[in-house]
Design a protein around this motif. Structure first.
Motif, PDB file in Angstrom:
ATOM      1  N   GLY A  97       6.724  -3.958   8.631  1.00 41.19           N
ATOM      2  CA  GLY A  97       8.130  -4.261   8.418  1.00 41.19           C
ATOM      3  C   GLY A  97       8.648  -4.093   7.010  1.00 41.19           C
ATOM      4  O   GLY A  97       9.611  -4.743   6.613  1.00 41.19           O
ATOM      5  N   VAL A  98       8.015  -3.233   6.222  1.00 43.83           N
ATOM      6  CA  VAL A  98       8.500  -2.944   4.872  1.00 43.83           C
ATOM      7  C   VAL A  98       9.280  -1.629   4.937  1.00 43.83           C
ATOM      8  O   VAL A  98       8.727  -0.598   5.317  1.00 43.83           O
ATOM      9  CB  VAL A  98       7.343  -2.811   3.863  1.00 43.83           C
ATOM     10  N   TYR A  99      10.552  -1.676   4.570  1.00 39.82           N
ATOM     11  CA  TYR A  99      11.402  -0.500   4.749  1.00 39.82           C
ATOM     12  C   TYR A  99      12.025   0.019   3.457  1.00 39.82           C
ATOM     13  O   TYR A  99      12.649   1.077   3.463  1.00 39.82           O
ATOM     14  CB  TYR A  99      12.517  -0.807   5.754  1.00 39.82           C
ATOM     15  N   LYS A 100      11.836  -0.709   2.358  1.00 40.82           N
ATOM     16  CA  LYS A 100      12.406  -0.261   1.087  1.00 40.82           C
ATOM     17  C   LYS A 100      11.290  -0.023   0.077  1.00 40.82           C
ATOM     18  O   LYS A 100      10.429  -0.883  -0.112  1.00 40.82           O
ATOM     19  CB  LYS A 100      13.398  -1.306   0.551  1.00 40.82           C
ATOM     20  N   PHE A 101      11.337   1.132  -0.553  1.00 36.69           N
ATOM     21  CA  PHE A 101      10.294   1.509  -1.496  1.00 36.69           C
ATOM     22  C   PHE A 101      10.919   2.084  -2.766  1.00 36.69           C
ATOM     23  O   PHE A 101      11.885   2.849  -2.706  1.00 36.69           O
ATOM     24  CB  PHE A 101       9.348   2.550  -0.877  1.00 36.69           C
ATOM     25  N   LYS A 102      10.349   1.690  -3.883  1.00 36.44           N
ATOM     26  CA  LYS A 102      10.755   2.237  -5.173  1.00 36.44           C
ATOM     27  C   LYS A 102       9.658   3.210  -5.626  1.00 36.44           C
ATOM     28  O   LYS A 102       8.486   2.840  -5.662  1.00 36.44           O
ATOM     29  CB  LYS A 102      10.957   1.104  -6.179  1.00 36.44           C
ATOM     30  N   ILE A 103      10.050   4.425  -5.972  1.00 34.07           N
ATOM     31  CA  ILE A 103       9.082   5.480  -6.277  1.00 34.07           C
ATOM     32  C   ILE A 103       9.045   5.755  -7.775  1.00 34.07           C
ATOM     33  O   ILE A 103      10.093   5.876  -8.426  1.00 34.07           O
ATOM     34  CB  ILE A 103       9.432   6.786  -5.526  1.00 34.07           C
ATOM     35  N   VAL A 104       7.833   5.852  -8.309  1.00 36.95           N
ATOM     36  CA  VAL A 104       7.622   6.268  -9.693  1.00 36.95           C
ATOM     37  C   VAL A 104       6.895   7.614  -9.665  1.00 36.95           C
ATOM     38  O   VAL A 104       5.770   7.707  -9.157  1.00 36.95           O
ATOM     39  CB  VAL A 104       6.800   5.237 -10.483  1.00 36.95           C
ATOM     40  N   ALA A 105       7.551   8.646 -10.161  1.00 36.66           N
ATOM     41  CA  ALA A 105       6.920   9.960 -10.294  1.00 36.66           C
ATOM     42  C   ALA A 105       6.181   9.969 -11.626  1.00 36.66           C
ATOM     43  O   ALA A 105       6.808   9.937 -12.687  1.00 36.66           O
ATOM     44  CB  ALA A 105       7.973  11.057 -10.233  1.00 36.66           C
ATOM     45  N   ASN A 106       4.861   9.994 -11.573  1.00 33.09           N
ATOM     46  CA  ASN A 106       4.052   9.820 -12.778  1.00 33.09           C
ATOM     47  C   ASN A 106       3.421  11.136 -13.235  1.00 33.09           C
ATOM     48  O   ASN A 106       3.102  12.002 -12.426  1.00 33.09           O
ATOM     49  CB  ASN A 106       2.942   8.784 -12.504  1.00 33.09           C
TER      50      ASN A 106
END
Length: 286
Positions: free
Chosen positions: A185-194
């Motif tokens: 039930g996790v629907y929001k993600f913050k992405i770090v392009a490293n």
């Protein structure tokens, strides 16, 4: 066990009554190893500390911990000593740059990876009795999609997924997002392009990942940082320092500081999930 959990979490509830703003809980994960997840965790934590926040870092790679090593900190006791009853959680906290506190885990211990129900309860009890006050908890998870990684990610308010411009990194990040969204039930993600060569490359990397998730998953993703490849990162690692401390004006350090400034503004839900006791209860009871 549930009753035990709730009883033990009452201490956390009391702690947060004195901290009305609640605790911001950020899980930093990545699916694949070697994407720079711990570097992201520590640099962001220290940048947050430099902004005046009280930051606690939980080294949640319980069997292969390395946060203390990366910072060159001397650790005499770790989370295994807390779970065995030898000491309290406050007694093992070590201080890093900018006043951040770190909960050191164990390195080379299979038993820490497979905690028993009673040890899970001990983890709750340890946090419920924590006297150290803080504003932000950063959870540096292990690599992969183990139950422990999923538990920590599911229990956090913000899930930050670190990804590099490599096919395996993108594939593993997608697999992690898929499992968290479909099964937890996790629907929001913050992405770090490293470790990208340019802002454009970071945006293209995010687009690659988004193309797959948009097609197959019902999730919301946000590119919150593009961290440039920076030779000073390698130099910092060799000297057991972080780049925001050793080379504060380098491109990667500036990017981490920008990420920290954004993270401060991420809202804390005005509900039980905004408090640490919810994090611990959800972590264990899931």
């Amino acid at each position: 066990m549930i009753n035990t959990v709730l009883d033990q979490a009452s201490g956390l509830r009391k702690m947060n009554q004195n901290n009305n703003s609640g605790v911001k809980v950020i899980a930093v994960t990545g699916g694949k190893g070697g994407v720079g997840k711990t570097n992201v965790s520590l640099n962001t934590a220290i940048a947050l500390g430099q902004l005046g926040n009280r930051v606690l870092v939980l080294d949640a790679d319980l069997g292969l911990a390395n946060c203390d090593v990366m910072l060159g900190l001397r650790v005499e006791r770790n989370l295994s000593h807390v779970l065995s009853g030898e000491c309290e959680l406050d007694e093992i906290l070590v201080e890093g740059p900018a006043g951040i506190k770190i909960v050191p885990a164990t390195s080379g211990s299979q038993s820490m990876v497979e905690l028993t129900p009673s040890e899970h309860a001990g983890l709750i009890r340890a946090f419920s009795e924590l006297n150290t006050e803080f504003d932000i908890l950063i959870v540096d998870t292990a690599a992969g999609i183990s139950d422990m990684v999923l538990s920590f990610s599911r229990a956090a308010q913000d899930v930050v997924v670190v990804v590099c411009d490599e096919p395996t990194s993108i594939t593993d990040a997608y697999a992690l997002i898929k499992v968290l969204s479909r099964e937890h039930g996790v629907y929001k993600f913050k992405i770090v392009a490293n470790m990208v060569r340019s802002m454009r490359e970071g945006q293209e990397l995010f687009a690659k990942l988004s193309k797959v998730t948009d097609r197959f998953l019902d999730v919301s993703m946000e590119l919150v940082a593009t961290i440039p490849y920076d030779e000073n990162m390698r130099k910092s690692t060799r000297r057991q320092k972080v780049i925001v401390e050793l080379f504060p004006n380098s491109p990667a350090a500036v990017a981490f500081k920008t990420l920290a400034t954004k993270a401060v503004k991420w809202p804390i839900p005005n509900q039980p999930s905004g408090h640490l006791e919810f994090f611990i209860e959800k972590l264990v009871n899931g």
